[in-house]
Design a protein around this motif. Structure first.
Motif, PDB file in Angstrom:
ATOM      1  N   ASP A   1       0.823  -1.215   0.000  1.00  0.00           N
ATOM      2  CA  ASP A   1       0.000   0.000   0.000  1.00  0.00           C
ATOM      3  C   ASP A   1       0.855   1.262   0.000  1.00  0.00           C
ATOM      4  O   ASP A   1       0.401   2.335  -0.401  1.00  0.00           O
ATOM      5  CB  ASP A   1      -0.935   0.010   1.224  1.00  0.00           C
ATOM      6  N   SER A   2       2.083   1.126   0.499  1.00  0.00           N
ATOM      7  CA  SER A   2       2.932   2.317   0.608  1.00  0.00           C
ATOM      8  C   SER A   2       3.630   2.637  -0.717  1.00  0.00           C
ATOM      9  O   SER A   2       4.294   3.658  -0.842  1.00  0.00           O
ATOM     10  CB  SER A   2       3.982   2.105   1.707  1.00  0.00           C
ATOM     11  N   LEU A   3       3.477   1.779  -1.724  1.00  0.00           N
ATOM     12  CA  LEU A   3       4.166   1.990  -3.000  1.00  0.00           C
ATOM     13  C   LEU A   3       3.325   2.830  -3.956  1.00  0.00           C
ATOM     14  O   LEU A   3       2.108   2.972  -3.772  1.00  0.00           O
ATOM     15  CB  LEU A   3       4.453   0.631  -3.665  1.00  0.00           C
ATOM     16  N   ASP A   4       3.991   3.324  -4.989  1.00  0.00           N
ATOM     17  CA  ASP A   4       3.246   3.985  -6.062  1.00  0.00           C
ATOM     18  C   ASP A   4       2.302   2.966  -6.695  1.00  0.00           C
ATOM     19  O   ASP A   4       2.602   1.779  -6.745  1.00  0.00           O
ATOM     20  CB  ASP A   4       4.209   4.487  -7.151  1.00  0.00           C
ATOM     21  N   GLU A   5       1.242   3.496  -7.254  1.00  0.00           N
ATOM     22  CA  GLU A   5       0.213   2.611  -7.788  1.00  0.00           C
ATOM     23  C   GLU A   5       0.754   1.677  -8.866  1.00  0.00           C
ATOM     24  O   GLU A   5       0.436   0.489  -8.890  1.00  0.00           O
ATOM     25  CB  GLU A   5      -0.932   3.457  -8.359  1.00  0.00           C
ATOM     26  N   ALA A   6       1.627   2.200  -9.733  1.00  0.00           N
ATOM     27  CA  ALA A   6       2.149   1.393 -10.843  1.00  0.00           C
ATOM     28  C   ALA A   6       2.974   0.225 -10.305  1.00  0.00           C
ATOM     29  O   ALA A   6       2.813  -0.920 -10.736  1.00  0.00           O
ATOM     30  CB  ALA A   6       2.991   2.263 -11.766  1.00  0.00           C
ATOM     31  N   ASP A   7       3.863   0.530  -9.330  1.00  0.00           N
ATOM     32  CA  ASP A   7       4.685  -0.535  -8.748  1.00  0.00           C
ATOM     33  C   ASP A   7       3.809  -1.570  -8.045  1.00  0.00           C
ATOM     34  O   ASP A   7       4.036  -2.778  -8.112  1.00  0.00           O
ATOM     35  CB  ASP A   7       5.664   0.053  -7.717  1.00  0.00           C
ATOM     36  N   ARG A   8       2.832  -1.045  -7.355  1.00  0.00           N
ATOM     37  CA  ARG A   8       1.936  -1.923  -6.584  1.00  0.00           C
ATOM     38  C   ARG A   8       1.226  -2.913  -7.509  1.00  0.00           C
ATOM     39  O   ARG A   8       1.138  -4.097  -7.221  1.00  0.00           O
ATOM     40  CB  ARG A   8       0.918  -1.045  -5.864  1.00  0.00           C
ATOM     41  N   ASP A   9       0.754  -2.420  -8.619  1.00  0.00           N
ATOM     42  CA  ASP A   9       0.021  -3.292  -9.545  1.00  0.00           C
ATOM     43  C   ASP A   9       0.929  -4.377 -10.100  1.00  0.00           C
ATOM     44  O   ASP A   9       0.517  -5.528 -10.244  1.00  0.00           O
ATOM     45  CB  ASP A   9      -0.571  -2.454 -10.689  1.00  0.00           C
TER      46      ASP A   9
END
Ligand SMILES: [Fe+2]
Ligand SMILES: [Fe+2]
Length: 152
Positions: free
Chosen positions: A140-148
């Motif tokens: 959850d703490s990551l950027d959305e792109a990395d998270r996906d």
């Protein structure tokens, strides 16, 4: 004649609750081994105190490996059986001897200084374990792109 001091003296386990209960049981045993009466009333009081104490320890035993927990529980059952056997003798009106009381004291000191100290130490170590780090919180703490990418 069995002498309780052969087993040494009671060493604090480091658990306030367990040590307080050990102290109360030791008081009862000390009165018996110091030449006091060892009859129905004394043995029944000891059994009551010991059974309550073993229940306290059982509640702490989830931290032990199964095999050690079973061995500790078996030791408790055997000790209660020893007290019950003496209680039956007293109830028949037969004498319970100072040697019998010394053996109860000896077992109690050795068990407390070994199995119970191990139990308290295992509980302490379990409490020291680092908290589980949640992977979801980390993602959850990551950027959305990395998270996906990582969640895919
Ligand atoms: Fe104990
Ligand atoms: Fe124990």
């Amino acid at each position: 004649m069995t002498h309780a001091p052969d087993g040494g003296s009671l060493i604090p386990t480091g658990s306030g609750v367990i040590d307080a209960e050990h102290g109360a049981i030791l008081d009862l045993l000390s009165a018996m081994t110091a030449g006091g009466p060892v009859g129905k009333a004394e043995l029944a009081a000891l059994r009551h105190e010991v059974a309550e104490h073993f229940a306290t320890e059982t509640a702490e035993m989830a931290v032990l490996a199964v095999e050690r927990r079973e061995r500790h529980e078996l030791a408790h059952r055997n000790y209660l059986a020893s007290i019950d056997a003496l209680l039956a003798i007293a109830e028949r009106g037969d004498p319970v001897t100072g040697d019998d009381a010394n053996r109860l004291m000896l077992w109690f000191i050795v068990h407390s200084n070994t199995a119970d100290t191990e139990l308290v130490e295992a509980a302490r170590r379990a409490g020291d374990e680092p908290p589980m780090i949640s992977m979801d919180d980390w993602l959850d703490s990551l950027d959305e792109a990395d998270r996906d990418v990582l969640r895919s």
